[in-house]
Scaffold this motif. Structure first.
Motif, PDB file in Angstrom:
ATOM      1  N   LEU A 105     126.540 -20.061   9.814  1.00 31.80           N
ATOM      2  CA  LEU A 105     125.176 -20.583   9.701  1.00 31.80           C
ATOM      3  C   LEU A 105     124.251 -19.594   9.003  1.00 31.80           C
ATOM      4  CD1 LEU A 105     123.162 -22.876  10.572  1.00 31.80           C
ATOM      5  CD2 LEU A 105     122.677 -21.452  12.578  1.00 31.80           C
ATOM      6  N   GLU A 106     124.276 -18.338   9.446  1.00 33.03           N
ATOM      7  CA  GLU A 106     123.469 -17.286   8.823  1.00 33.03           C
ATOM      8  C   GLU A 106     124.337 -16.051   8.613  1.00 33.03           C
ATOM      9  OE1 GLU A 106     119.527 -16.468  10.131  1.00 33.03           O
ATOM     10  OE2 GLU A 106     119.133 -18.539  10.772  1.00 33.03           O
ATOM     11  N   VAL A 107     123.921 -15.217   7.664  1.00 31.45           N
ATOM     12  CA  VAL A 107     124.689 -14.014   7.344  1.00 31.45           C
ATOM     13  C   VAL A 107     123.733 -12.907   6.925  1.00 31.45           C
ATOM     14  CG1 VAL A 107     125.048 -14.796   4.950  1.00 31.45           C
ATOM     15  CG2 VAL A 107     126.583 -13.072   5.926  1.00 31.45           C
ATOM     16  N   GLU A 108     124.030 -11.687   7.365  1.00 32.51           N
ATOM     17  CA  GLU A 108     123.316 -10.499   6.917  1.00 32.51           C
ATOM     18  C   GLU A 108     124.345  -9.414   6.605  1.00 32.51           C
ATOM     19  OE1 GLU A 108     120.268 -10.428   6.166  1.00 32.51           O
ATOM     20  OE2 GLU A 108     119.352 -12.075   7.324  1.00 32.51           O
ATOM     21  N   LEU A 109     123.966  -8.458   5.753  1.00 33.14           N
ATOM     22  CA  LEU A 109     124.870  -7.397   5.340  1.00 33.14           C
ATOM     23  C   LEU A 109     124.458  -6.076   5.967  1.00 33.14           C
ATOM     24  CD1 LEU A 109     125.160  -8.173   1.505  1.00 33.14           C
ATOM     25  CD2 LEU A 109     126.497  -9.127   3.404  1.00 33.14           C
ATOM     26  N   THR A 110     125.458  -5.200   6.190  1.00 33.10           N
ATOM     27  CA  THR A 110     125.144  -3.843   6.593  1.00 33.10           C
ATOM     28  C   THR A 110     124.538  -3.112   5.403  1.00 33.10           C
ATOM     29  OG1 THR A 110     127.425  -3.197   6.078  1.00 33.10           O
ATOM     30  CG2 THR A 110     126.915  -3.740   8.378  1.00 33.10           C
ATOM     31  N   PRO A 111     123.748  -2.066   5.639  1.00 33.86           N
ATOM     32  CA  PRO A 111     123.078  -1.382   4.533  1.00 33.86           C
ATOM     33  C   PRO A 111     124.009  -0.854   3.454  1.00 33.86           C
ATOM     34  CG  PRO A 111     122.086  -0.751   6.621  1.00 33.86           C
ATOM     35  CD  PRO A 111     123.303  -1.557   6.954  1.00 33.86           C
ATOM     36  N   ASP A 112     125.243  -0.507   3.803  1.00 33.66           N
ATOM     37  CA  ASP A 112     126.178  -0.001   2.794  1.00 33.66           C
ATOM     38  C   ASP A 112     126.926  -1.111   2.065  1.00 33.66           C
ATOM     39  OD1 ASP A 112     127.986  -0.890   4.698  1.00 33.66           O
ATOM     40  OD2 ASP A 112     128.821   1.092   5.137  1.00 33.66           O
ATOM     41  N   GLY A 113     126.675  -2.355   2.424  1.00 40.17           N
ATOM     42  CA  GLY A 113     127.279  -3.487   1.729  1.00 40.17           C
ATOM     43  C   GLY A 113     128.750  -3.716   2.008  1.00 40.17           C
ATOM     44  N   ASP A 174     120.101   2.060   9.871  1.00 42.48           N
ATOM     45  CA  ASP A 174     121.207   3.012   9.736  1.00 42.48           C
ATOM     46  C   ASP A 174     122.574   2.352   9.878  1.00 42.48           C
ATOM     47  OD1 ASP A 174     121.367   2.464  12.442  1.00 42.48           O
ATOM     48  OD2 ASP A 174     121.028   4.529  13.108  1.00 42.48           O
ATOM     49  N   GLY A 175     122.599   1.019  10.076  1.00 42.41           N
ATOM     50  CA  GLY A 175     123.853   0.290  10.164  1.00 42.41           C
ATOM     51  C   GLY A 175     124.606   0.452  11.466  1.00 42.41           C
ATOM     52  N   SER A 176     123.988   1.055  12.461  1.00 39.66           N
ATOM     53  CA  SER A 176     124.709   1.325  13.711  1.00 39.66           C
ATOM     54  C   SER A 176     124.828   0.107  14.612  1.00 39.66           C
ATOM     55  CB  SER A 176     124.020   2.454  14.478  1.00 39.66           C
ATOM     56  OG  SER A 176     122.699   2.074  14.849  1.00 39.66           O
ATOM     57  N   GLN A 222     111.926   1.283  13.936  1.00 36.42           N
ATOM     58  CA  GLN A 222     111.197   1.512  15.181  1.00 36.42           C
ATOM     59  C   GLN A 222     110.946   0.253  15.990  1.00 36.42           C
ATOM     60  OE1 GLN A 222     107.764   3.622  13.482  1.00 36.42           O
ATOM     61  NE2 GLN A 222     108.466   5.458  14.541  1.00 36.42           N
ATOM     62  N   ARG A 223     110.706  -0.873  15.306  1.00 34.53           N
ATOM     63  CA  ARG A 223     110.296  -2.081  16.012  1.00 34.53           C
ATOM     64  C   ARG A 223     111.166  -3.265  15.637  1.00 34.53           C
ATOM     65  NH1 ARG A 223     105.607   0.808  15.372  1.00 34.53           N
ATOM     66  NH2 ARG A 223     103.966   0.592  16.961  1.00 34.53           N
ATOM     67  N   LEU A 224     111.265  -4.169  16.597  1.00 33.17           N
ATOM     68  CA  LEU A 224     111.960  -5.440  16.424  1.00 33.17           C
ATOM     69  C   LEU A 224     110.964  -6.552  16.716  1.00 33.17           C
ATOM     70  CD1 LEU A 224     115.397  -6.467  17.825  1.00 33.17           C
ATOM     71  CD2 LEU A 224     113.392  -7.703  18.607  1.00 33.17           C
ATOM     72  N   ILE A 225     111.081  -7.666  15.979  1.00 34.67           N
ATOM     73  CA  ILE A 225     110.217  -8.816  16.222  1.00 34.67           C
ATOM     74  C   ILE A 225     111.060 -10.079  16.207  1.00 34.67           C
ATOM     75  CG2 ILE A 225     109.616  -9.184  13.784  1.00 34.67           C
ATOM     76  CD1 ILE A 225     106.710  -9.761  14.789  1.00 34.67           C
ATOM     77  N   VAL A 226     110.745 -11.019  17.085  1.00 34.02           N
ATOM     78  CA  VAL A 226     111.541 -12.240  17.205  1.00 34.02           C
ATOM     79  C   VAL A 226     110.612 -13.427  17.431  1.00 34.02           C
ATOM     80  CG1 VAL A 226     111.894 -11.884  19.697  1.00 34.02           C
ATOM     81  CG2 VAL A 226     113.479 -13.349  18.436  1.00 34.02           C
ATOM     82  N   GLU A 402     122.828  -8.274  -1.550  1.00 37.28           N
ATOM     83  CA  GLU A 402     123.129  -6.859  -1.393  1.00 37.28           C
ATOM     84  C   GLU A 402     121.992  -6.011  -1.983  1.00 37.28           C
ATOM     85  OE1 GLU A 402     126.861  -3.791  -2.272  1.00 37.28           O
ATOM     86  OE2 GLU A 402     126.661  -5.652  -3.429  1.00 37.28           O
ATOM     87  N   GLY A 403     121.563  -5.019  -1.226  1.00 34.89           N
ATOM     88  CA  GLY A 403     120.521  -4.124  -1.709  1.00 34.89           C
ATOM     89  C   GLY A 403     119.123  -4.657  -1.538  1.00 34.89           C
ATOM     90  N   ALA A 404     118.967  -5.840  -0.976  1.00 37.03           N
ATOM     91  CA  ALA A 404     117.610  -6.367  -0.731  1.00 37.03           C
ATOM     92  C   ALA A 404     116.969  -5.590   0.395  1.00 37.03           C
ATOM     93  CB  ALA A 404     117.674  -7.854  -0.389  1.00 37.03           C
ATOM     94  N   SER A 405     115.634  -5.506   0.360  1.00 39.91           N
ATOM     95  CA  SER A 405     114.936  -4.814   1.438  1.00 39.91           C
ATOM     96  C   SER A 405     115.106  -5.594   2.728  1.00 39.91           C
ATOM     97  CB  SER A 405     113.454  -4.661   1.108  1.00 39.91           C
ATOM     98  OG  SER A 405     112.868  -5.932   0.899  1.00 39.91           O
ATOM     99  N   PRO A 406     115.183  -4.878   3.865  1.00 39.89           N
ATOM    100  CA  PRO A 406     115.394  -5.586   5.129  1.00 39.89           C
ATOM    101  C   PRO A 406     114.282  -6.562   5.448  1.00 39.89           C
ATOM    102  CG  PRO A 406     115.264  -3.168   5.460  1.00 39.89           C
ATOM    103  CD  PRO A 406     115.011  -3.440   4.014  1.00 39.89           C
TER     104      PRO A 406
END
Length: 406
Positions: A105-113, A174-176, A222-226, A402-406
């Motif tokens: 349904l949805e997909v996101e990438l880790t910062p290192d792709g 940081d991809g953690s 630092q922050r999360l929003i939902v 890939e490489g888009a700002s978060p």
């Protein structure tokens, strides 16, 4: 998506009164509880095929969640911009996921792709809203999980059972770890977000208001929003202490849908509201979230049609919002400080714009359109959109660049 459900004549899929007040939104969140579970890695039936744009990985990937086609498409971003007319023209690789219902349904990438985080779930398409994308009630299994997929090999590294069925995903800078907004299913709503450790795949759950839908993390980490659709609420928390913040909600009214940080160091965020509460107009709201337990509304703007997805725009003072307008989809740029419409481009097909990805460098946007079952490439300089047929089944529902700002 209360308004879209109302348009089908079937009422609110969540069963929540659209006129609920701030006290009800607070009551629905309850106290926050934390629970940690372990998830084992898994062997899967994922298969990978490479196509004609070359054996080497493209310089920049677009990954689409092809939902009812049960696959991820790994696409060459440069080929899309160069004038590709079909999915096959730009396709590098397909990762087939036939054993994972109802599909990505949805997909996101880790910062290192290297990895994709994939929400396999019905979302709100499991109810009456599904009819808008060709998925009638009863046709979508109410199952799902979060997959961790290695892109170059197509290997599913983990199949993780989230607390409720996931929808929105955000990855820490940081991809953690990844976070999921657990919208739930048609019959069992969600009331949680999960933090998934991307080393050992353990899950920690935090309670929210009803039907958390979309989620974002500040670029600073630092922050999360939902956004919580049925609770008509939002929640902000510090990542080092989410338990202290996510149970505290602020009232957004209407149908809060997309939500994201501007990352402009002024602690501002935007929520797109598909049903804004002011007549029949949809809205976006600009928030000051400097203090998570006391978010302030800076501005509320009326938009045409039924907006859903939003993103940072071509400049720091812009946002881009998608909306269903008549028989088409509008992609519009707004000045964030005064709400002035800067540009509007119509995609001449009827589909549901669940996501949008804006690339300021190429001055383009990519919009997946389930229902039309197409992908639109929007060129802001040319003022036009090119529509690529994508599949026969409902999808693509979402994409990650890939490489888009978060």
């Amino acid at each position: 998506m209360a308004l879209l459900v109302a348009l089908t004549g079937c009422g609110d899929a969540s069963g929540t009164d659209a006129g609920a007040g701030a006290d009800e939104a607070e009551a629905s969140s309850g106290d926050t509880e934390t629970e940690t579970t372990d998830t084992e890695t898994t062997d899967t039936d994922a298969t990978t095929s490479t196509t004609g744009v070359g054996e080497q990985r493209p310089e920049r990937l677009v990954v689409t969640a092809d939902w009812r086609a049960h696959r991820l498409s790994l696409v060459d971003h440069a080929a899309l911009l160069a004038g590709a007319q079909t999915r096959e023209d730009a396709l590098w690789k397909t990762i087939e996921l036939p054993g994972h219902e109802p599909g990505p349904l949805e997909v996101e990438l880790t910062p290192d792709g290297t990895r994709a985080l994939v929400a396999v779930a019905p979302g709100f398409f499991g109810g009456p809203v599904g009819s808008l994308v060709g998925a009638p009630i009863g046709s979508v299994p109410e199952t799902g999980s979060l997959l961790v997929v290695e892109l170059d090999t197509g290997t599913v590294l983990a199949d993780i059972q989230t607390t409720e069925l996931p929808m929105g995903i955000a990855v820490e800078p940081d991809g953690s770890a990844a976070w999921t907004a657990n919208f739930g299913g048609e019959s069992v709503p969600g009331f949680s977000v999960d933090r998934v450790d991307l080393q050992d795949f353990s899950v920690t759950a935090y309670e929210t208001a009803e039907r958390p839908e979309q989620i974002d993390i500040e670029a600073t980490g630092q922050r999360l929003i939902v956004s919580c659709a049925a609770g008509q609420a939002g929640a902000v928390a510090f990542l080092d202490d989410p338990q202290g913040g996510l149970h505290t909600t602020f009232y957004l009214a209407g149908d809060p849908s997309w939500i994201f940080f501007l990352d402009d160091f002024e602690r501002r965020a935007v929520v797109v509201r598909s049903f804004g509460g002011n007549g029949d107009s949809g809205n976006y709201t600009l928030l000051d979230v400097s203090y998570p337990i006391d978010a302030d509304t800076l501005a509320v703007e009326d938009l045409d049609g039924i907006p859903y997805a939003g993103a940072k725009g071509l400049a720091e003072d812009e946002i881009v919002v998608t909306a269903l307008v008549g028989a088409g989809v509008q992609v519009s740029r707004y000045h964030i400080d005064n709400g002035v419409l800067l540009q509007s481009i119509t995609i001449p097909v009827s589909g549901f714009p669940l996501g949008v990805s804006v690339d300021a460098q190429s001055r383009t946007a990519l919009v997946p359109l389930p229902g039309a079952n197409a992908l639109a490439v929007v060129d802001f300089d040319a003022g036009e959109a090119r529509v690529l047929p994508w599949q026969d089944e409902p999808g693509p529902t979402y994409l990650a660049l890939e490489g888009a700002s978060p």
